[in-house]
Motif scaffolding. Sequence first.
Motif: not given
Length: 300
Positions: A254-256
Amino acid sequence: MRAPEVALGIDVGGTKTRWMIAHDGVLRVDHQVPTVAWRHASYSDEDCLRLKRLVEATFDGVTPSRVVMGANGCNDEQALRRCETALCDVTGWNIRVVNDAELLAAAGHGRGISLIAGTGSIAVARDRAGTLISAGGWGWLIGDDGGGAGLVRRALQEALAAEDLGMPDRLLSQALMESLAIPRLLRANERLAEAPSAASLACHVPAIFEVAARGSRIAGRVLEDGASSLADMVGRLHRRGAPGPVFAGGGLLESQARFFSHVSRLIRERYGLIVFLVRDPPVVGALKLAVRVGCGARHP
């Protein structure tokens, strides 16, 4: 006056346990506690009783009609049924237990292969007979390839090997030393041994992504291999009869965004499967299952 239909969805993760309660499809409760607040063994009777008390304190006196729980660590049918039986006996709930990773597909409005890459990594699915199958999920000491813990472990190994050869990757070594707050990379094992856990290893993964973007050759290779490992897990399940698509989630994916794009491209090229990123928390999938199918069906 008709009593409301009360659905309870629970997501038990390695770090936190979150539950949602809906009355006639309307969300009434969204609560979270650390998993260590109640789970001390492998879903023992004592653990189940502690969970019952924590959850029922948020019920407002209304017993749930249907409960679905995603259980971390229950990676085969036998473990799921043991956990389900223990919870039924102790709580009296009309409960169905699935693997916590399965909640991703439910949260993503479909059935298929669930792929999680966060602190750890695992892929799960149901085969054509409806039996739970999994790939990865071996734990941070020997697995979690492509997850945060696995990426950090691999980066440390590669960075130390480069130093042994007298050809250090200075960008990566410096970033890891700063993240670990150590003066020399050789002190990494000593530092990590102070409080060994998947989370204490995985929390250093941002350093790898940062220096990969700045041109670290080793960090780039570690991320490439990690993405390949995640795609391979999906491939193992696909070869065993698990249908697509793939529902992916977890803090790392989700963050990368670039890492997720690379993983999804590899899965599409190797196996012809479409990958959807699920941003809804897994507990949403548990609640959807409780509302939609209740506890009669044996798989999502």
